[in-house]
Write a protein that holds these residues in place. Structure first.
Motif, short mmCIF file in Angstrom:
data_model
loop_
_atom_site.label_atom_id
_atom_site.label_comp_id
_atom_site.label_asym_id
_atom_site.label_seq_id
_atom_site.Cartn_x
_atom_site.Cartn_y
_atom_site.Cartn_z
N ALA A 109 0.70 -1.08 -0.08
CA ALA A 109 -0.09 0.21 0.05
C ALA A 109 1.06 1.19 -0.09
N VAL A 110 0.72 2.22 -1.13
CA VAL A 110 1.41 3.42 -0.99
C VAL A 110 0.31 4.54 -1.14
N GLU A 111 0.65 5.44 -0.43
CA GLU A 111 -0.24 6.66 -0.35
C GLU A 111 -0.30 7.32 -1.91
N GLU A 112 -1.40 7.55 -1.96
CA GLU A 112 -1.88 8.36 -3.32
C GLU A 112 -2.37 9.66 -2.88
N PRO A 113 -1.39 10.81 -2.83
CA PRO A 113 -1.67 12.18 -2.02
C PRO A 113 -2.62 13.04 -3.10
N ARG A 114 -2.73 12.63 -4.26
CA ARG A 114 -3.58 13.96 -5.03
C ARG A 114 -5.09 13.90 -4.44
N LEU A 115 -5.36 15.08 -4.61
CA LEU A 115 -6.80 15.65 -4.13
C LEU A 115 -7.85 15.05 -4.96
N GLU A 116 -7.71 14.88 -6.20
CA GLU A 116 -8.56 14.05 -7.14
C GLU A 116 -8.66 12.76 -6.62
N ALA A 117 -7.72 11.86 -6.04
CA ALA A 117 -8.12 10.57 -5.81
C ALA A 117 -9.07 10.59 -4.51
N GLN A 118 -8.93 11.50 -3.37
CA GLN A 118 -9.69 11.68 -2.46
C GLN A 118 -11.12 11.83 -2.82
N GLU A 119 -11.19 12.79 -3.90
CA GLU A 119 -12.52 13.26 -4.35
C GLU A 119 -13.41 12.13 -5.06
N HIS A 120 -12.40 11.33 -5.92
CA HIS A 120 -13.10 10.04 -6.59
C HIS A 120 -13.65 8.94 -5.51
N MET A 121 -12.75 8.65 -4.67
CA MET A 121 -13.34 7.87 -3.48
C MET A 121 -14.58 8.27 -2.73
N LEU A 122 -14.44 9.86 -2.48
CA LEU A 122 -15.86 10.23 -1.77
C LEU A 122 -17.06 10.24 -2.52
N ASP A 123 -16.58 10.40 -4.01
CA ASP A 123 -17.86 10.19 -4.93
C ASP A 123 -18.35 9.03 -4.88
N ALA A 124 -17.42 7.83 -4.70
CA ALA A 124 -17.95 6.53 -4.76
C ALA A 124 -18.53 6.10 -3.24
N TYR A 125 -18.25 6.97 -2.26
CA TYR A 125 -18.66 6.64 -1.01
C TYR A 125 -19.39 7.85 -0.26
N PRO A 126 -20.21 8.41 -0.90
CA PRO A 126 -20.85 9.97 -0.27
C PRO A 126 -21.07 9.73 1.25
N ASN A 127 -21.38 8.60 1.88
CA ASN A 127 -21.73 8.37 3.22
C ASN A 127 -20.50 8.85 4.11
N LEU A 128 -19.17 8.81 3.48
CA LEU A 128 -17.99 9.21 4.38
C LEU A 128 -17.76 10.60 4.42
N ARG A 129 -18.72 11.58 3.50
CA ARG A 129 -18.57 12.96 3.46
C ARG A 129 -18.79 13.78 4.84
N ASP A 130 -19.41 13.01 5.74
CA ASP A 130 -19.81 13.47 6.97
C ASP A 130 -18.51 13.53 8.00
#
Length: 130
Positions: A76-97
């Motif tokens: 596991a290697v860190e993916e630091p790009r904000l786009e990756a974080q946004e992509h994941m949160l789009d896939a799991y919107p319940n995490l946005r809280d």
């Protein structure tokens, strides 16, 4: 990779193992995504799991679905790009809280050096790598 992703998504919950010193640590996980051609998972930077992965990036995932199970060994290697974080949160919107892109806690790991083995009681194991 697509097959591994689809299997983990179908599981809903899979289990992630890390190592702390000489002690394995296993916990339920539920996030999985494909970003920029890599399989990714998400956690909080403040969690023990993140600290354990930074100390030893070798991880294993295991999930069970439809009478079959999947074991994934990876680095596991860190993916630091904000786009990756946004992509994941789009896939799991319940995490946005709890998480937001760039909040300092939202952490994406890309899985590299992956060996995934599909198994069941009725078929021979099948291994894929990526």
């Amino acid at each position: 990779m697509e097959e591994v992703y689809a299997f983990l998504k179908a599981c809903g919950t899979y289990y992630l193992a890390t190592v702390e010193g000489d002690q394995p640590r296993v916990r339920p996980f539920g996030t999985v995504d494909i970003f920029d051609g890599r399989l990714t998972i998400q956690t909080g930077r403040k969690k023990d799991v993140a600290r354990q992965i930074f100390q030893n990036p070798k991880v294993e995932l295991c999930g069970f679905h439809g009478g079959k199970w999947l074991r994934v060994a990876a680095k596991a290697v860190e993916e630091p790009r904000l786009e990756a974080q946004e992509h994941m949160l789009d896939a799991y919107p319940n995490l946005r809280d709890r998480y937001a892109p760039g909040d300092g806690n939202n952490l994406i790991f890309a899985l590299t050096e992956v060996t995934a083995t599909f198994s069941s009681f009725t078929e021979e194991p099948r291994t894929v790598t990526f």
